[in-house]
Motif scaffolding. Structure first.
Motif, PDB file in Angstrom:
ATOM      1  N   ALA A 165      27.273  35.573  48.599  1.00  0.00           N
ATOM      2  CA  ALA A 165      26.120  34.672  48.770  1.00  0.00           C
ATOM      3  C   ALA A 165      26.526  33.395  49.497  1.00  0.00           C
ATOM      4  N   GLU A 166      27.692  32.858  49.160  1.00  0.00           N
ATOM      5  CA  GLU A 166      28.176  31.654  49.849  1.00  0.00           C
ATOM      6  C   GLU A 166      28.507  31.961  51.304  1.00  0.00           C
ATOM      7  N   ARG A 167      29.147  33.096  51.537  1.00  0.00           N
ATOM      8  CA  ARG A 167      29.524  33.489  52.904  1.00  0.00           C
ATOM      9  C   ARG A 167      28.315  33.621  53.814  1.00  0.00           C
ATOM     10  N   ALA A 168      27.198  34.043  53.274  1.00  0.00           N
ATOM     11  CA  ALA A 168      25.995  34.265  54.085  1.00  0.00           C
ATOM     12  C   ALA A 168      25.495  32.985  54.735  1.00  0.00           C
ATOM     13  N   ARG A 169      25.973  31.859  54.279  1.00  0.00           N
ATOM     14  CA  ARG A 169      25.480  30.567  54.763  1.00  0.00           C
ATOM     15  C   ARG A 169      26.466  29.850  55.681  1.00  0.00           C
ATOM     16  N   VAL A 170      27.617  30.441  55.973  1.00  0.00           N
ATOM     17  CA  VAL A 170      28.647  29.701  56.699  1.00  0.00           C
ATOM     18  C   VAL A 170      28.916  30.225  58.111  1.00  0.00           C
ATOM     19  N   ILE A 171      29.455  29.316  58.912  1.00  0.00           N
ATOM     20  CA  ILE A 171      30.029  29.641  60.212  1.00  0.00           C
ATOM     21  C   ILE A 171      31.311  28.832  60.350  1.00  0.00           C
ATOM     22  N   VAL A 172      32.213  29.316  61.176  1.00  0.00           N
ATOM     23  CA  VAL A 172      33.436  28.584  61.479  1.00  0.00           C
ATOM     24  C   VAL A 172      33.359  28.185  62.941  1.00  0.00           C
ATOM     25  N   ASP A 173      33.421  26.886  63.185  1.00  0.00           N
ATOM     26  CA  ASP A 173      33.414  26.347  64.545  1.00  0.00           C
ATOM     27  C   ASP A 173      34.859  26.160  64.966  1.00  0.00           C
ATOM     28  N   VAL A 174      35.303  26.961  65.941  1.00  0.00           N
ATOM     29  CA  VAL A 174      36.666  26.873  66.447  1.00  0.00           C
ATOM     30  C   VAL A 174      36.647  25.931  67.648  1.00  0.00           C
ATOM     31  N   VAL A 175      37.363  24.831  67.542  1.00  0.00           N
ATOM     32  CA  VAL A 175      37.361  23.815  68.588  1.00  0.00           C
ATOM     33  C   VAL A 175      37.791  24.437  69.922  1.00  0.00           C
ATOM     34  N   GLY A 176      36.964  24.243  70.926  1.00  0.00           N
ATOM     35  CA  GLY A 176      37.272  24.749  72.259  1.00  0.00           C
ATOM     36  C   GLY A 176      36.989  26.219  72.474  1.00  0.00           C
ATOM     37  N   GLN A 177      36.484  26.900  71.453  1.00  0.00           N
ATOM     38  CA  GLN A 177      36.225  28.336  71.577  1.00  0.00           C
ATOM     39  C   GLN A 177      34.794  28.707  71.229  1.00  0.00           C
ATOM     40  N   GLY A 178      34.201  28.062  70.251  1.00  0.00           N
ATOM     41  CA  GLY A 178      32.850  28.396  69.814  1.00  0.00           C
ATOM     42  C   GLY A 178      32.841  28.791  68.354  1.00  0.00           C
ATOM     43  N   ASN A 179      31.734  29.376  67.937  1.00  0.00           N
ATOM     44  CA  ASN A 179      31.543  29.737  66.535  1.00  0.00           C
ATOM     45  C   ASN A 179      31.986  31.162  66.236  1.00  0.00           C
ATOM     46  N   LEU A 180      32.488  31.346  65.023  1.00  0.00           N
ATOM     47  CA  LEU A 180      32.807  32.679  64.519  1.00  0.00           C
ATOM     48  C   LEU A 180      31.822  33.005  63.403  1.00  0.00           C
ATOM     49  N   THR A 181      31.305  34.202  63.421  1.00  0.00           N
ATOM     50  CA  THR A 181      30.429  34.663  62.347  1.00  0.00           C
ATOM     51  C   THR A 181      31.276  35.071  61.152  1.00  0.00           C
ATOM     52  N   VAL A 182      30.628  35.286  60.033  1.00  0.00           N
ATOM     53  CA  VAL A 182      31.335  35.731  58.834  1.00  0.00           C
ATOM     54  C   VAL A 182      32.023  37.071  59.094  1.00  0.00           C
ATOM     55  N   ALA A 183      31.356  37.977  59.781  1.00  0.00           N
ATOM     56  CA  ALA A 183      31.960  39.289  60.078  1.00  0.00           C
ATOM     57  C   ALA A 183      33.232  39.112  60.914  1.00  0.00           C
ATOM     58  N   GLN A 184      33.207  38.217  61.879  1.00  0.00           N
ATOM     59  CA  GLN A 184      34.394  37.965  62.699  1.00  0.00           C
ATOM     60  C   GLN A 184      35.513  37.352  61.869  1.00  0.00           C
ATOM     61  N   VAL A 185      35.160  36.430  60.976  1.00  0.00           N
ATOM     62  CA  VAL A 185      36.153  35.795  60.115  1.00  0.00           C
ATOM     63  C   VAL A 185      36.796  36.823  59.184  1.00  0.00           C
ATOM     64  N   LEU A 186      35.984  37.689  58.593  1.00  0.00           N
ATOM     65  CA  LEU A 186      36.522  38.703  57.693  1.00  0.00           C
ATOM     66  C   LEU A 186      37.411  39.693  58.442  1.00  0.00           C
ATOM     67  N   ALA A 187      37.070  39.985  59.683  1.00  0.00           N
ATOM     68  CA  ALA A 187      37.917  40.860  60.502  1.00  0.00           C
ATOM     69  C   ALA A 187      39.267  40.189  60.780  1.00  0.00           C
ATOM     70  N   LEU A 188      39.256  38.884  61.010  1.00  0.00           N
ATOM     71  CA  LEU A 188      40.519  38.159  61.216  1.00  0.00           C
ATOM     72  C   LEU A 188      41.392  38.230  59.966  1.00  0.00           C
ATOM     73  N   ALA A 189      40.770  38.147  58.807  1.00  0.00           N
ATOM     74  CA  ALA A 189      41.518  38.189  57.543  1.00  0.00           C
ATOM     75  C   ALA A 189      42.209  39.535  57.329  1.00  0.00           C
ATOM     76  N   GLU A 190      41.709  40.578  57.960  1.00  0.00           N
ATOM     77  CA  GLU A 190      42.286  41.925  57.810  1.00  0.00           C
ATOM     78  C   GLU A 190      43.457  42.175  58.764  1.00  0.00           C
ATOM     79  N   ARG A 191      43.662  41.271  59.694  1.00  0.00           N
ATOM     80  CA  ARG A 191      44.747  41.469  60.676  1.00  0.00           C
ATOM     81  C   ARG A 191      46.112  41.383  60.000  1.00  0.00           C
TER      82      ARG A 191
END
Length: 80
Positions: A48-74
């Motif tokens: 529920a908390e994740r559904a409300r967030v985005i990560v703004d990467v300086v100089g790159q743009g925003n990452l969605t929750v799905a993109q962030v979770l994919a990074l965590a699996e690397r």
């Protein structure tokens, strides 16, 4: 081939607030720090908390929750 990720790149973690209208949302800052730290924060959140967030990467743009979770699996994720 896995693309190299700069886990130290500065990021800002934002959460959507329902204060705005249907068309415009307000965002509050939940944290700032390196990409690895912001990914770890998102992973630790409830769905529920994740559904409300985005990560703004300086100089790159925003990452969605799905993109962030994919990074965590690397395999090169420092929090792994």
């Amino acid at each position: 081939m896995i693309e190299a990720i700069d886990w130290t790149r500065p990021c800002v973690l934002h959460a959507r607030s329902d204060v705005g209208s249907e068309m415009f949302f307000d965002f509050e800052t939940l944290g700032e720090g390196p990409l690895s730290e912001m990914v770890a924060k998102v992973v630790a959140m409830s769905p529920a908390e994740r559904a409300r967030v985005i990560v703004d990467v300086v100089g790159q743009g925003n990452l969605t929750v799905a993109q962030v979770l994919a990074l965590a699996e690397r395999p090169d994720f420092p929090g792994a």
